[in-house]
Write a protein that holds these residues in place. Structure first.
Motif, PDB file in Angstrom:
ATOM      1  N   LEU A  93     -63.447   9.656 -23.931  1.00 13.75           N
ATOM      2  CA  LEU A  93     -64.152  10.644 -23.921  1.00 13.75           C
ATOM      3  C   LEU A  93     -63.470  12.067 -24.160  1.00 13.75           C
ATOM      4  N   ARG A  94     -64.207  12.785 -24.961  1.00 13.99           N
ATOM      5  CA  ARG A  94     -63.711  14.247 -25.339  1.00 13.99           C
ATOM      6  C   ARG A  94     -64.230  14.977 -23.887  1.00 13.99           C
ATOM      7  N   ASN A  95     -65.622  15.139 -23.891  1.00 16.20           N
ATOM      8  CA  ASN A  95     -66.066  15.920 -22.821  1.00 16.20           C
ATOM      9  C   ASN A  95     -66.568  14.931 -21.640  1.00 16.20           C
ATOM     10  N   GLU A  96     -65.749  15.479 -20.437  1.00 15.32           N
ATOM     11  CA  GLU A  96     -66.179  14.659 -19.249  1.00 15.32           C
ATOM     12  C   GLU A  96     -67.732  14.564 -18.785  1.00 15.32           C
ATOM     13  N   LYS A  97     -68.362  15.366 -19.371  1.00 20.67           N
ATOM     14  CA  LYS A  97     -69.873  15.408 -18.944  1.00 20.67           C
ATOM     15  C   LYS A  97     -70.496  14.095 -19.373  1.00 20.67           C
ATOM     16  N   ASN A  98     -69.934  13.581 -20.767  1.00 20.08           N
ATOM     17  CA  ASN A  98     -70.589  12.455 -21.393  1.00 20.08           C
ATOM     18  C   ASN A  98     -70.142  11.167 -20.558  1.00 20.08           C
ATOM     19  N   VAL A  99     -70.027  10.963 -19.434  1.00 18.51           N
ATOM     20  CA  VAL A  99     -69.271   9.883 -18.929  1.00 18.51           C
ATOM     21  C   VAL A  99     -70.453   8.754 -18.977  1.00 18.51           C
ATOM     22  N   LYS A 144     -65.601  11.853 -42.260  1.00 13.02           N
ATOM     23  CA  LYS A 144     -65.593  13.389 -42.158  1.00 13.02           C
ATOM     24  C   LYS A 144     -65.640  13.548 -40.570  1.00 13.02           C
ATOM     25  N   CYS A 145     -65.682  12.356 -39.742  1.00 16.80           N
ATOM     26  CA  CYS A 145     -65.273  12.692 -38.159  1.00 16.80           C
ATOM     27  C   CYS A 145     -63.735  12.945 -37.918  1.00 16.80           C
ATOM     28  N   THR A 146     -62.825  12.311 -38.781  1.00 12.07           N
ATOM     29  CA  THR A 146     -61.523  11.952 -38.564  1.00 12.07           C
ATOM     30  C   THR A 146     -60.725  13.419 -38.247  1.00 12.07           C
ATOM     31  N   VAL A 147     -61.286  14.310 -38.879  1.00 18.46           N
ATOM     32  CA  VAL A 147     -60.735  15.816 -38.705  1.00 18.46           C
ATOM     33  C   VAL A 147     -60.476  16.310 -37.242  1.00 18.46           C
ATOM     34  N   CYS A 148     -61.562  15.786 -36.383  1.00 24.24           N
ATOM     35  CA  CYS A 148     -61.339  16.127 -35.131  1.00 24.24           C
ATOM     36  C   CYS A 148     -61.207  14.916 -34.311  1.00 24.24           C
ATOM     37  N   HIS A 149     -61.295  13.398 -34.656  1.00 27.36           N
ATOM     38  CA  HIS A 149     -61.048  12.404 -33.815  1.00 27.36           C
ATOM     39  C   HIS A 149     -60.357  11.486 -34.416  1.00 27.36           C
ATOM     40  N   GLY A 150     -59.582  11.847 -35.689  1.00 25.71           N
ATOM     41  CA  GLY A 150     -58.756  10.853 -36.097  1.00 25.71           C
ATOM     42  C   GLY A 150     -57.246  10.713 -35.419  1.00 25.71           C
ATOM     43  N   ILE A 167     -59.554  23.453 -25.332  1.00 24.24           N
ATOM     44  CA  ILE A 167     -60.931  23.481 -24.814  1.00 24.24           C
ATOM     45  C   ILE A 167     -61.087  22.293 -23.857  1.00 24.24           C
ATOM     46  N   TYR A 168     -60.594  21.154 -24.277  1.00 23.52           N
ATOM     47  CA  TYR A 168     -60.711  19.809 -23.631  1.00 23.52           C
ATOM     48  C   TYR A 168     -59.315  19.283 -23.358  1.00 23.52           C
ATOM     49  N   PRO A 169     -58.668  19.847 -22.378  1.00 16.84           N
ATOM     50  CA  PRO A 169     -57.227  19.197 -21.888  1.00 16.84           C
ATOM     51  C   PRO A 169     -57.130  18.029 -21.665  1.00 16.84           C
ATOM     52  N   LEU A 181     -65.170   1.851 -33.466  1.00 18.26           N
ATOM     53  CA  LEU A 181     -66.330   2.192 -32.639  1.00 18.26           C
ATOM     54  C   LEU A 181     -65.951   3.543 -32.032  1.00 18.26           C
ATOM     55  N   ARG A 182     -66.844   4.448 -32.124  1.00 19.83           N
ATOM     56  CA  ARG A 182     -66.507   5.706 -31.591  1.00 19.83           C
ATOM     57  C   ARG A 182     -67.214   5.848 -30.037  1.00 19.83           C
ATOM     58  N   GLY A 183     -68.512   5.198 -30.021  1.00 20.21           N
ATOM     59  CA  GLY A 183     -69.026   5.452 -28.724  1.00 20.21           C
ATOM     60  C   GLY A 183     -70.624   4.906 -29.123  1.00 20.21           C
TER      61      GLY A 183
HETATM   62  C1  HEC Z   1     -65.424  20.130 -35.509  1.00 21.76           C
HETATM   63  C2  HEC Z   1     -64.841  18.814 -34.914  1.00 21.76           C
HETATM   64  C3  HEC Z   1     -65.645  17.517 -34.748  1.00 21.76           C
HETATM   65  C4  HEC Z   1     -66.105  16.731 -35.597  1.00 21.76           C
HETATM   66  C5  HEC Z   1     -65.772  16.888 -37.234  1.00 21.76           C
HETATM   67  C6  HEC Z   1     -66.641  15.543 -35.061  1.00 21.76           C
HETATM   68  N1  HEC Z   1     -66.523  15.767 -33.537  1.00 21.76           N
HETATM   69 FE1  HEC Z   1     -67.376  14.429 -32.249  1.00 21.76          FE
HETATM   70  N2  HEC Z   1     -67.014  15.862 -30.916  1.00 21.76           N
HETATM   71  C7  HEC Z   1     -66.196  16.990 -31.086  1.00 21.76           C
HETATM   72  C8  HEC Z   1     -66.359  17.916 -29.967  1.00 21.76           C
HETATM   73  C9  HEC Z   1     -65.859  19.322 -29.443  1.00 21.76           C
HETATM   74  C10 HEC Z   1     -66.979  17.047 -28.943  1.00 21.76           C
HETATM   75  C11 HEC Z   1     -67.224  17.170 -27.405  1.00 21.76           C
HETATM   76  C12 HEC Z   1     -68.738  17.863 -27.531  1.00 21.76           C
HETATM   77  C13 HEC Z   1     -69.337  18.297 -26.302  1.00 21.76           C
HETATM   78  O1  HEC Z   1     -68.779  19.117 -25.331  1.00 21.76           O
HETATM   79  O2  HEC Z   1     -70.046  17.616 -25.543  1.00 21.76           O
HETATM   80  C14 HEC Z   1     -67.369  15.808 -29.572  1.00 21.76           C
HETATM   81  C15 HEC Z   1     -67.894  14.646 -28.820  1.00 21.76           C
HETATM   82  C16 HEC Z   1     -68.359  13.525 -29.578  1.00 21.76           C
HETATM   83  C17 HEC Z   1     -68.988  12.487 -29.042  1.00 21.76           C
HETATM   84  C18 HEC Z   1     -69.330  12.272 -27.526  1.00 21.76           C
HETATM   85  C19 HEC Z   1     -68.694  11.586 -26.666  1.00 21.76           C
HETATM   86  C20 HEC Z   1     -67.281  12.326 -26.122  1.00 21.76           C
HETATM   87  O3  HEC Z   1     -66.184  11.904 -26.485  1.00 21.76           O
HETATM   88  O4  HEC Z   1     -67.550  13.515 -25.378  1.00 21.76           O
HETATM   89  C21 HEC Z   1     -69.312  11.640 -29.840  1.00 21.76           C
HETATM   90  C22 HEC Z   1     -69.723  10.060 -29.597  1.00 21.76           C
HETATM   91  C23 HEC Z   1     -68.765  12.094 -31.170  1.00 21.76           C
HETATM   92  N3  HEC Z   1     -68.010  13.151 -30.899  1.00 21.76           N
HETATM   93  C24 HEC Z   1     -68.588  11.450 -32.251  1.00 21.76           C
HETATM   94  C25 HEC Z   1     -68.367  11.827 -33.739  1.00 21.76           C
HETATM   95  C26 HEC Z   1     -68.753  11.285 -34.805  1.00 21.76           C
HETATM   96  C27 HEC Z   1     -69.115  10.039 -35.072  1.00 21.76           C
HETATM   97  C28 HEC Z   1     -68.186  12.521 -35.971  1.00 21.76           C
HETATM   98  C29 HEC Z   1     -68.396  12.140 -37.350  1.00 21.76           C
HETATM   99  C30 HEC Z   1     -69.812  11.781 -37.853  1.00 21.76           C
HETATM  100  C31 HEC Z   1     -67.747  13.405 -35.206  1.00 21.76           C
HETATM  101  N4  HEC Z   1     -67.870  13.281 -33.810  1.00 21.76           N
HETATM  102  C32 HEC Z   1     -67.383  14.392 -35.815  1.00 21.76           C
HETATM  103  C33 HEC Z   1     -65.599  17.632 -32.274  1.00 21.76           C
HETATM  104  C34 HEC Z   1     -66.057  16.872 -33.490  1.00 21.76           C
END
Ligand code: HEC
Length: 192
Positions: A93-99, A144-150, A167-169, A181-183
């Motif tokens: 998880l990134r945001n704990e609210k999404n548990v 395109k997700c990897t810039v924030c989840h890679g 923002i998300y310590p 699989l991201r979720g």
């Molecule tokens: C600009 C940065 C950025 C990009 C690009 C991005 N994410 Fe995220 N992602 C975030 C942030 C910030 C959160 C937390 C959002 C919140 O506070 O609810 C998040 C949350 C999530 C969550 C919810 C679960 C969790 O961990 O809280 C999923 C699933 C997710 N992202 C998938 C993706 C996917 C799939 C992509 C690409 C299609 C993607 N993200 C692209 C920043 C990003």
């Protein structure tokens, strides 16, 4: 001779028992699957368009705070339009609210197992005990997700990770590669 009335009643009861055991008919399941897929796709498209706009305007430094403030609102808006509830959740998880709930954890584990066995992941529809219907769909990471989840030091830079961690310590949602699989989407439909 077999009493036809008796036979028909017995068949009817059997059918009733079978359909109650499953909760949902195959036709119902198919309908929820289609609706779930459409809602998930539309919500994803909506969120990505907004994230993309913010990335263009101010990069990760603007897009991450934007997600923090608006991700909830965007899903809620789509949920209200469709008369459902929409959630995104994950094993990392990134945001704990999404548990995830216990059932969501089990579904994610099932998808992870299928993924390691190199099998196809398909959405799941189930009826909850209270009669509501739950739709689960895998979320796979695309480039395109990897810039924030890679992977840190590869697609995810140290600078971007620092912005995210400010923002998300407790952020765990990094280290993903394309196709991982991201979720899951978890969408709840009300009782019919
Ligand atoms: C600009 C940065 C950025 C990009 C690009 C991005 N994410 Fe995220 N992602 C975030 C942030 C910030 C959160 C937390 C959002 C919140 O506070 O609810 C998040 C949350 C999530 C969550 C919810 C679960 C969790 O961990 O809280 C999923 C699933 C997710 N992202 C998938 C993706 C996917 C799939 C992509 C690409 C299609 C993607 N993200 C692209 C920043 C990003």
């Amino acid at each position: 001779m077999i009493n036809i009335k008796y036979l028909l009643t017995a068949m009817g009861i059997t059918l009733l028992v079978v359909s109650c055991q499953n909760g949902l008919s195959e036709a119902d399941k198919g309908e929820y699957l289609e609706r779930g897929k459409k809602i998930a796709a539309a919500t994803a498209e909506n969120m990505l368009a907004e994230v993309g706009k913010n990335m263009k305007e101010g990069g990760v430094a603007q897009a991450v705070p934007f997600c923090n403030i608006h991700a909830d609102g965007l899903t809620t808006e789509m949920a209200q339009q469709n008369g459902v509830s929409i959630k995104r959740t994950s094993h990392l998880l990134r945001n704990e609210k999404n548990v995830p709930t216990t059932r969501e954890q089990e579904i994610i584990a099932q998808f992870q197992k299928l993924q390691t066995e190199k099998q196809e992941l398909s959405p799941v529809v189930e009826q909850n005990e209270d009669g509501t219907v739950q739709f689960y769909m895998p979320i796979k990471l695309v480039q395109k997700c990897t810039v924030c989840h890679g992977v840190l030091g590869e697609s995810l830079t140290q600078a971007h990770d620092s912005i995210i961690k400010s923002i998300y310590p407790k952020d765990q949602a990094i280290g993903f590669r394309e196709g991982d699989l991201r979720g899951i989407w978890s969408i709840q439909f009300p009782k019919k």
